[in-house]
Structures are given as structure tokens and as C-alpha cells.
Motif scaffolding. Structure first.
Motif, short mmCIF file in Angstrom:
data_model
loop_
_atom_site.label_atom_id
_atom_site.label_comp_id
_atom_site.label_asym_id
_atom_site.label_seq_id
_atom_site.Cartn_x
_atom_site.Cartn_y
_atom_site.Cartn_z
N CYS A 172 54.39 -111.04 55.12
CA CYS A 172 53.00 -111.02 54.67
C CYS A 172 52.45 -109.60 54.54
O CYS A 172 52.75 -108.72 55.36
N ARG A 197 48.47 -108.30 54.03
CA ARG A 197 47.08 -108.73 53.93
C ARG A 197 46.20 -107.50 53.83
O ARG A 197 46.34 -106.54 54.59
N ASN A 198 45.29 -107.54 52.86
CA ASN A 198 44.33 -106.45 52.73
C ASN A 198 43.06 -107.01 52.10
O ASN A 198 43.00 -108.17 51.70
N PRO A 254 47.69 -117.87 56.52
CA PRO A 254 48.83 -118.10 55.61
C PRO A 254 49.81 -119.16 56.08
O PRO A 254 50.23 -120.01 55.31
N CYS A 287 35.58 -114.85 47.80
CA CYS A 287 36.14 -113.57 48.24
C CYS A 287 35.06 -112.48 48.14
O CYS A 287 34.54 -112.20 47.05
N THR A 338 48.11 -111.57 50.39
CA THR A 338 46.86 -112.32 50.38
C THR A 338 45.75 -111.50 50.99
O THR A 338 45.96 -110.38 51.48
N CYS A 339 44.55 -112.07 50.99
CA CYS A 339 43.36 -111.36 51.44
C CYS A 339 43.30 -111.34 52.97
O CYS A 339 43.84 -112.22 53.65
N ALA A 340 42.61 -110.36 53.51
CA ALA A 340 42.43 -110.25 54.96
C ALA A 340 41.33 -111.16 55.47
O ALA A 340 41.05 -111.18 56.67
N ASP A 341 40.71 -111.94 54.60
CA ASP A 341 39.63 -112.85 54.98
C ASP A 341 40.05 -113.73 56.16
O ASP A 341 41.13 -114.32 56.16
N ASN A 401 43.26 -108.90 48.46
CA ASN A 401 44.66 -109.11 48.05
C ASN A 401 45.03 -108.20 46.88
O ASN A 401 45.57 -108.64 45.86
#
Length: 757
Positions: A623, A625-626, A610, A665, A602-605, A629
Motif C-alpha cells: 500500500c 497512502r497519501n 484498504p 475526498c 489510495t487516499c490517507a482518508d 491518492n
């Protein structure tokens, strides 16, 4: 949680829940296996229901139910006779209630493995009702009480009956048990029970000192076998109550002694007592009806919930169970029987004996009816002292030492004891009323209670931690604690509050202003919620902005957060309230190692949490995260995400990989605008996405397209392809709408579907 939990499911994430330190604030990981229960019996067509269940049973299932029904039948006979005798009702009334409870309640029951019949918990109430209205009037009251129960079930108030404090319910049963034991011990000793528990207790020494003859021998033999037999013989086919009563009967017959025995009508069907409306004020009749209906309902529902814990079959439908109990009481009262409830003794025996369906309960009622009609002479050989001894043991077992220890640990023992003493010393309604009043007072005391702790973490610095409910009644204790602090120091006040009222707020604010004027420095931070800040902004009456059960992360919300100290406060809160509770789970994971079923990309937002959005806990998600995603294709230069993928599949053996994007995003927006510097690290990273947008102006469609492209990139990795081809791995896409706090599934055609409706 989304989807069904399990291996191979595209959305397999272990269920978990975040709760609060007060009972809803701690992470507890659990899996639910509750099944749906059938709905109401349409039209309550008894014969159709009975035929449906009997015709739907396999021979193997019927064999189990047949054996269990015989065991329950053997227990029900002595208990039904004893309860009728203790109630002062005709003995036949107990057997009628047993038959009706088995057949009618069993056929309509919402708890298929529960067995119904006359219960010891209603003995005291029925005895008082018979004294006041006569038995024919009591039968009419029982029938009307059944109608009230049906009404409660139809209006779906089944679970409302369980809102009564368990300490009050079990205290009530304990009080009833003491009353039964005190009255029936006189019968065991060859005497007659008195009109009240106090009178029975007062006359007990004289009864013990008197001459009793064979009754004492028979009663003592019965009690001894009831206590010893279960320790000697483990089989349920020979229940202790049956063995004890049979042994006492054989001894009495062998000795040829003249003792009081069971007396049944020669023609049971012709001797049924017809229910007759009592000649009494309507108010008194109404009180009796409601008392029997409510006590019978609560006892039946508690029994149904307890039976649910004993088997893995369908869970109880409590509203339908109320309708079944009401129908049984309406029939039992009309035929001249005692009130019917679900009985935990018979029900637990039914489950232990291997019952599979409601046929066991129905058949046990049939066996009782056949036995009474054909073998009444056998029942008339039973000494009344033996039945009284059974009731003494049953009554004393209602006073559960295990429950007393539990309530002592949970600080509910005063409520339990007040209820039990009230029922024993006065009457059931007064005792329950006293217990409920005590429960409310204890609840208010706990709700208004706060904990104030003062420590000195550094020279010239004091930490005051206040947790719980800070109301005006605690203002005196609060101000005493604060004024004891040395002047001109730095004071950190941490508020871990469920509630703050205006009086306590003014006390805290006035002290803060006064302390600051004398050269001190006061900093107030809030964990979990922003009561003090809202009071400062004249918004104290507003509801909580975030449920407490979501944990310490919620303190980041609100305009008054001091970001410099928030992390340290959160760590202290975790170590104080959460760490002791999760430590066993984490220790087990440390010992056994991680074994997650899911790789969650998933996104690092910062708005995505999560474990929060999947209701999962430690050990559930592996997980990655970046930014955006993104899953670079296999031939890309990036190896970080590829290493995580290989480790998850090869080492951890995950069965699902989920790519989860989200609304708003920033990475997708950058790709949509095409303005990112391709020479920057961010630009080079976003280039790995490989996504192409059909309509760069539709942000939601672009976020969804990014998810499907990353799934396509996943399939370029050989380890992923091999695992998918072997059926060991499932790939799935998710889209989280941040504003709606709602998860959507993303299909290969870039369409989004709500996970839950």
C-alpha cells in the motif's frame, strides 16, 4: 471482493475474511475454487439425461469411469446383501435398491461422483418398519418417502437438512452402527439376532459360550480379511469386502459344510414384491414416511458434502441431489427395494478408483442388474455368516474414533454420546430427539456464558475484562467478582460483548454507581459494540451496529468511545484474541518474505480501510497512502511515491497497480475550489495531481477524473511503461463510495461501473 483473483487481473487481490473469536472473529485467508454446478434436470427426463451424459463422454473419460464402476460394483454386491439381511428384508430388495440407486440416482444426481444404494444407516429404521408394517407396506412407505424428498428438493430445502448438529448426526450413525454390530455378531456366532440392542447385549455372553460350528470360522475369517487386506494390498481393484466374502465362500464350499447361505428367487423379475399400502393408522404411517425421508436425506447430503472434499470437480447441488434421491426411493419402493441413500463407502471408493463423471455410478448399477439376472447361482453360494461379518465391521466403523476425538476437542462429545446411547438403548427417533435436546441446551449454555477476568495492571488500578454474552443469569457471578475489588480504586471495565440484556445492565450500572459513591473511579469502555451505551440511552433493543466479524476496528464507532484509551484497548484486544490466530500466518510471511500481487495506491482518508474494503489480509497488498491518492509524474520533484512504484515492480514483481479514490475526498474538494495556498506544503503536494476538471461543480465526476489522471501519471514512469508493454503489469482505477460501502471500477473514459451486482 472485486474481480477474479489471479495474476494479470486488474483487480487481483487475495481473498481473506475477518471473523470473530467465537468462530467468526478471526482473520482467515483462503482462496475459493468452487465451481458452479448444473441446475435441475428439466422435467427429470431420465432417458434423455442418461443419453446426454453417455454421449458427451470422451473415450478417455469413459475408460476411467468403466474401471471405477467395476470396483464399486464388486463392493456393492456383498454390502447390499448384508444390509438386506440385517434389515430383515428379502435379499433381492437390497440388490434392487443397489440397481435403482446406481442408475436412477446416478443419472439425476446433483453430486456426480456420489454412488447411491442401500445404506447401513437406515438398517435399524427399516427393520422396525418391516416388523410394524410388513415388507410390502414398508416398500410403499419408501416410495412415499421418495416423494417427500422430491418435495424437499423442489422447495430448495437441501441445505436446511444440514442445519442438524453434526454431533447429533454422527452420534445417530454411531448408535445405528452399534445396533447393527450387536445384532449381526449373533449371526456370525451361528445364532439369531434379538429384537433390541439391549436383548442382543444381554444374550451375547450365552451366545459366545455356545457351540457354533463352522459359522464362527467363516465369520472370523471374513472379519480378519476385512481388517488385514487393506494393509497388505493397496489397489482398489481388489476391495477388502469382496476378497473377504469370496474367501469365506471358497472355504465353505471346499469344506462342504451345511451353513445358511444366500437365497435368491429362481426368477428374480417374477418375484418382485409389489408395494402395498399398509393397513395401519395414518399417523403411524406418516411418522415412518417422515423418518425415512429425513434420515435418508441427511445421510445423502452429508455424504455428498464429504465427497466434495475428495475431488476438484463441480461441487454438489444439494437440492438437485435431494430430487435424485427422492426419485430413486420412489422407484425402489415401487419395485420392492430398500430405501436408497448416498453411501460414503461406495462414493469414496468411486473417487479413489478414478471416476470422472456420473457414468461410473450408472454403470455400477447396470453391472449389478446383469449379475443378478445371469449369475444368481454364484450369489447363492455366499454364507450368511460372511455377510453378517461384513455388517459387524461396517457397523463398528460407524463409531469413528477420529470423530470422537474431534468432538471432544470442540466440547461436543456429550451431544454425540447422548445421541449414540439414546439410539442404542431406545430407538432412533427417541435417540435423535435426546441428542437435539442436548445440543440445544449446550448451545443455550454457551450463548449465555461470559468470561470475567480481573487483573491489576498498576497500583490502585484494576482491569475487569468481560467477554461473551452478559445476561441476567450471570449477574450473580458478575456481582461477586466486582464486590471483591478493593474500595476507592480506579477500575477499568472492558466489555467485549456479543449481547447484554437489561438485567445484567442494571447489575453493572448499580454497582458502578455504588462504587463511585464510596470514592472509587469506574470507567467502562466497549470493544466491538456499544451495548452498554445503548442501554444507557434506552436503545438496548436495537440490533448490533456493526457485525462482530469486522474486528477490533469497529470499536471506534459510537458516541461513547473514550479516544484516549481506545487505542490501548484495541491493542489489548488484538493481542488477546487475534494475535494467537494470525501469528502462524505472520511468522510464515516473516520467514518467506512478502510477495503481494498488487500495489494499492489510495487516499490517507481515515474512512478508508484498504484491507477491509478489499477483504484482504497480511501479505496481500503493498500500500501507498497519501492525501488525494496522488501519483506525481516521473519528472516531478517527489521521489517517495516513485520509489514505492519502482520497489513494487522491480523487487516485489507486482502484476497490478490500482489507484483507488473515494467519495467526499477533501483533497479533490480543495482542487475543485482552487483555494489552497500554493506556498503551503499541502498546496505544493496537490499541484502534483495534474488533474483538470471539466465541471468543477460535480464532485463525483471530479473524484473520478482525479483517478484517471493519476493512472496517466503512472504511465510517465519508465518502470511502469516497460512492465505494461511486456504484459507483466496491469493498471486499474477504483472508486469507493463511502456512504454506500460499494466499490466501482473506473474506465479510461472516466465512467464508473459497479464491481459487483
Amino acid at each position: 471482493m472485486f474481480g477474479q483473483v489471479g495474476r494479470g487481473n486488474p483487480a487481483a487481490v487475495h481473498a481473506a475474511r475477518w471473523a470473530t473469536p467465537s468462530g467468526a472473529a478471526l482473520p482467515t485467508w483462503w482462496r475459493s475454487s468452487r465451481s458452479h454446478t448444473p441446475g435441475y434436470v428439466t422435467g427429470c427426463n431420465f432417458s434423455l439425461t442418461l443419453r446426454r451424459y453417455l454421449s458427451g463422454m470422451s473415450l478417455k473419460t469413459f475408460r476411467h469411469d468403466l474401471a471405477a464402476s467395476i470396483v464399486v460394483f464388486l463392493i456393492a454386491i456383498p454390502l447390499s446383501l448384508g444390509i438386506a439381511a440385517a434389515s430383515g428384508a428379502p435379499l433381492l430388495a437390497g440388490l434392487i435398491a443397489a440397481v435403482v440407486g446406481g442408475i436412477v440416482a446416478g443419472a439425476l444426481s446433483g453430486a456426480p461422483l456420489q454412488v447411491s444404494g442401500p445404506a447401513a444407516g437406515l438398517t435399524v429404521i427399516v427393520a422396525g418398519t418391516i416388523v410394524e408394517f410388513g415388507f410390502a407396506g414398508t416398500a410403499a412407505i419408501v416410495a412415499v418417502a421418495g416423494g417427500v424428498q422430491i418435495l424437499l428438493g423442489v422447495t430448495r430445502l437441501g441445505r436446511a437438512a444440514l442445519a442438524l448438529s453434526p454431533a447429533v448426526v454422527h452420534g445417530m450413525l454411531a448408535g445405528i452402527g452399534l445396533v447393527i454390530a450387536l445384532s449381526q455378531i449373533h449371526v456370525v456366532l451361528g445364532g439369531a439376532p434379538q429384537s433390541s440392542a439391549w436383548a442382543n447385549l444381554r444374550d451375547l455372553p450365552g451366545q459366545i459360550a455356545g457351540h457354533h460350528g463352522v459359522s464362527v470360522l467363516l465369520g472370523a475369517l471374513t472379519i480378519a480379511l476385512l481388517l488385514i487386506w487393506p494393509r497388505l494390498v493397496r489397489t482398489t481393484l481388489l476391495p477388502a469386502a469382496l476378497i473377504a466374502v469370496v474367501a469365506a465362500t471358497v472355504v465353505a464350499t471346499a469344506l462342504g459344510v451345511d451353513v445358511q447361505r444366500v437365497d435368491l428367487p429362481a426368477e428374480p423379475l417374477s418375484e418382485l414384491t409389489t408395494a402395498r399400502w399398509p393397513e395401519a393408522p395414518l399417523r403411524e404411517i406418516t411418522v415412518a414416511v417422515i423418518t425415512i425421508a429425513l434420515v435418508a436425506s441427511v445421510e445423502s447430503l452429508l455424504s455428498a458434502v464429504a465427497v466434495d472434499r475428495m475431488h476438484d470437480g463441480p461441487r454438489a447441488n444439494l437440492n438437485r441431489e435431494l430430487i435424485a434421491q427422492g426419485a430413486a426411493n420412489a422407484v425402489s419402493g415401487t419395485l420392492g427395494g430398500l430405501p436408497v441413500t448416498g453411501v460414503i463407502v461406495r462414493s469414496s471408493t468411486n473417487v479413489t478408483a478414478g471416476a470422472r463423471t456420473r457414468a461410473s455410478a450408472i454403470l455400477h448399477g447396470v453391472w449389478i442388474a446383469v449379475f443378478v439376472l445371469l449369475c444368481a447361482a454364484v450369489l447363492e453360494m455366499i454364507p450368511m455368516a460372511a455377510l453378517a461379518a461384513v455388517l459387524v465391521v461396517v457397523g463398528l466403523r460407524l463409531v469413528s474414533l477420529a470423530q470422537i476425538r474431534t468432538y471432544a476437542r470442540h466440547r461436543e462429545l456429550p451431544v454425540y454420546l447422548i445421541t449414540a446411547a439414546g439410539v442404542t438403548a431406545t430407538d432412533l427417533l427417541t435417540g435423535v430427539g435426546l441428542g437435539m435436546a442436548a445440543a440445544v441446551l449446550f448451545m443455550l449454555w454457551r450463548l449465555a456464558r461470559c468470561e470475567i477476568r480481573t487483573t491489576q495492571p498498576a497500583p490502585d488500578t484494576w482491569l475487569v475484562s468481560i467477554s461473551g454474552t452478559l445476561a441476567f443469569i450471570a449477574s450473580g457471578r458478575l456481582i461477586r467478582g466486582l464486590t471483591a475489588l478493593p474500595a476507592a480504586q480506579r477500575v477499568e471495565i472492558e466489555l467485549h460483548l456479543d449481547y447484554l440484556d437489561h438485567g445484567a445492565y442494571e447489575t453493572l450500572r448499580d454497582w458502578q454507581q455504588s462504587y463511585t459513591r464510596t470514592g472509587g473511579d469506574v470507567h467502562i469502555s466497549e470493544v466491538h459494540d456499544s451495548w452498554f451505551h445503548r442501554a444507557t440511552s434506552d436503545r438496548l433493543g436495537a440490533g448490533k451496529s456493526t457485525p462482530r466479524f469486522l474486528g477490533s476496528w469497529s470499536r471506534w464507532q459510537g458516541a461513547n468511545r473514550d479516544r484516549q484509551h481506545a487505542m490501548a484497548a484495541g491493542i489489548r484486544e488484538f493481542e488477546r484474541s487475534v494475535a494467537p490466530l494470525v501469528r502462524p500466518e505472520l511468522a510464515e510471511l516473516t520467514h518467506s518474505g512478502q510477495a503481494p500481487d498488487q500495489l494499492f495506491i489510495t487516499c490517507a482518508d481515515s474512512r478508508l480501510v484498504p484491507n477491509l474494503i478489499t477483504a484482504s489480509g497480511p501479505g496481500d497488498l503493498f500500500c501507498v497512502r497519501n492525501v488525494g491518492n496522488i501519483v506525481p509524474a516521473h519528472d516531478a520533484l517527489d521521489t517517495s511515491v516513485a520509489a514505492a512504484i519502482d520497489y513494487a515492480i522491480v523487487v516485489l514483481g507486482v502484476t497490478t497497480i490500482t489507484v483507488c479514490g473515494h467519495s467526499g475526498c477533501s483533497a479533490v474538494r480543495a482542487l475543485m475550489s482552487g483555494t489552497t495556498d500554493t506556498d503551503s506544503a499541502l498546496g505544493r503536494w496537490l499541484a502534483h495531481s495534474g488533474v483538470h476538471f471539466d465541471d468543477p461543480t460535480d464532485e463525483q465526476a471530479c473524484c473520478t477524473a482525479n483517478i484517471t489522471q493519476q493512472l496517466a501519471n503512472l504511465r510517465t514512469h519508465p518502470t511502469v511503461n516497460d512492465a505494461v508493454a511486456a504484459g507483466r503489469l496491469t493498471l486499474t482505477g477504483m472508486y469507493f463510495d463511502v456512504a454506500q460501502a460499494r466499490m466501482y471500477a473506473v474506465d479510461p473514459n472516466r465512467r464508473r461501473h459497479p464491481i459487483s451486482t
